[in-house]
Design an enzyme around this catalytic site. Structure first.
Site, PDB file in Angstrom:
ATOM      1  N   HIS A  67      27.029  48.324 -14.296  1.00  0.00           N
ATOM      2  CA  HIS A  67      28.179  49.170 -13.948  1.00  0.00           C
ATOM      3  C   HIS A  67      29.092  48.454 -12.966  1.00  0.00           C
ATOM      4  CE1 HIS A  67      25.388  49.696 -10.588  1.00  0.00           C
ATOM      5  NE2 HIS A  67      26.488  49.829  -9.864  1.00  0.00           N
ATOM      6  N   HIS A  97      33.403  44.165  -9.597  1.00  0.00           N
ATOM      7  CA  HIS A  97      32.386  43.265 -10.163  1.00  0.00           C
ATOM      8  C   HIS A  97      31.258  44.087 -10.776  1.00  0.00           C
ATOM      9  CE1 HIS A  97      30.730  44.234  -6.182  1.00  0.00           C
ATOM     10  NE2 HIS A  97      29.541  44.062  -6.752  1.00  0.00           N
TER      11      HIS A  97
HETATM   12  P1  2AM Z   1      26.412  45.784  -5.716  1.00  0.00           P
HETATM   13  O1  2AM Z   1      26.113  45.877  -7.174  1.00  0.00           O
HETATM   14  O2  2AM Z   1      27.469  44.815  -5.397  1.00  0.00           O
HETATM   15  O3  2AM Z   1      25.164  45.617  -4.888  1.00  0.00           O
HETATM   16  C1  2AM Z   1      24.650  51.174  -6.382  1.00  0.00           C
HETATM   17  O4  2AM Z   1      23.876  50.717  -5.342  1.00  0.00           O
HETATM   18  C2  2AM Z   1      25.979  50.463  -6.397  1.00  0.00           C
HETATM   19  O5  2AM Z   1      26.658  50.637  -5.170  1.00  0.00           O
HETATM   20  C3  2AM Z   1      25.898  48.975  -6.623  1.00  0.00           C
HETATM   21  O6  2AM Z   1      26.870  48.613  -7.586  1.00  0.00           O
HETATM   22  C4  2AM Z   1      26.223  48.357  -5.311  1.00  0.00           C
HETATM   23  O7  2AM Z   1      26.994  47.216  -5.341  1.00  0.00           O
HETATM   24  C5  2AM Z   1      27.049  49.398  -4.657  1.00  0.00           C
HETATM   25  N1  2AM Z   1      26.828  49.370  -3.221  1.00  0.00           N
HETATM   26  C6  2AM Z   1      25.666  49.455  -2.565  1.00  0.00           C
HETATM   27  N2  2AM Z   1      25.855  49.427  -1.250  1.00  0.00           N
HETATM   28  C7  2AM Z   1      27.181  49.314  -1.058  1.00  0.00           C
HETATM   29  C8  2AM Z   1      28.011  49.248   0.069  1.00  0.00           C
HETATM   30  N3  2AM Z   1      27.498  49.293   1.294  1.00  0.00           N
HETATM   31  N4  2AM Z   1      29.339  49.149  -0.125  1.00  0.00           N
HETATM   32  C9  2AM Z   1      29.861  49.113  -1.371  1.00  0.00           C
HETATM   33  N5  2AM Z   1      29.114  49.172  -2.483  1.00  0.00           N
HETATM   34  C10 2AM Z   1      27.802  49.273  -2.334  1.00  0.00           C
END
Ligand code: 2AM
Length: 188
Positions: A49, A131
């Protein structure tokens, strides 16, 4: 105190666009191959996602507000061309991204962020870098390189709840909305 006695249960939630079914086999294979190369854990194809806004832990009593905010958003379908593979070294993740993300995607995420602030929902303040994370816990950060391209017609977004189980994260869809609204003032 138990939930039955009024304790608020917390949920971990975020808004995201989920990779469509037709792209999952190929991107899932890239995730597995990349994870092997960088000694990380591939993200399962069904979990792929793009996060629009990350809320994190929130009292489940606020879910109706999050659903209202999602339902208020208006936007049209857009095409995201996934043509770059790279990594966030510090976070230990590998991702697929776009060399030219559509401006509407940034606008949509910004409007969602503003609506969350207006509704009094605290949100992570990280700048929006669209991303799709394909591997986590990577020991090596992949050099940024071209990939695909894979054309993703984004025609909706979802509110997802993240549950961490023994086999990693599982995402449960809490709500889903289409992105089908034509812009009122198309740019020339
Ligand atoms: P990531 O894939 O770059 O780790 C579920 O955890 C989603 O939320 C993931 O896509 C994750 O991004 C994102 N996520 C988790 N922690 C986050 C944060 N502190 N700020 C922004 N996105 C976050």
């Amino acid at each position: 105190m138990t939930a039955a006695h009024g304790e608020q249960s917390a949920v971990r939630v975020f808004y995201a666009c989920v990779l469509p079914l037709q792209l999952r086999p190929e991107v899932g294979e890239i995730a597995r191959a990349t994870a092997r190369r960088v000694h990380g854990r591939p993200v399962p194809a069904d979990n792929l996602h793009l996060t629009l806004a990350f809320i994190g832990e929130i009292a489940s009593s606020r879910l109706p507000t999050l659903i209202d905010v999602g339902a208020m958003q208006r936007g049209g379908a857009m095409t995201l061309v996934l043509d770059r593979l790279g990594g966030f070294k510090r976070a230990g993740v590998a991702w697929l991204g776009s060399s030219r993300p559509p401006v509407e995607l940034g606008r949509f995420a910004a409007a969602l962020a503003r609506a969350l602030v207006a509704a009094g929902i605290a949100r992570d303040e990280r700048p929006f870098h669209p991303h799709v994370t394909i591997a986590r816990r990577c020991h090596v950060s992949p050099d940024e390189q071209p990939i695909g391209p894979y054309s993703w017609g984004i025609d909706g977004f979802e509110l997802l709840q993240s549950e961490t189980g023994r086999e990693g994260a599982r995402y449960r869809r809490l709500a889903k909305w289409p992105l089908t609204i034509e812009p009122e003032h198309p740019e020339r």
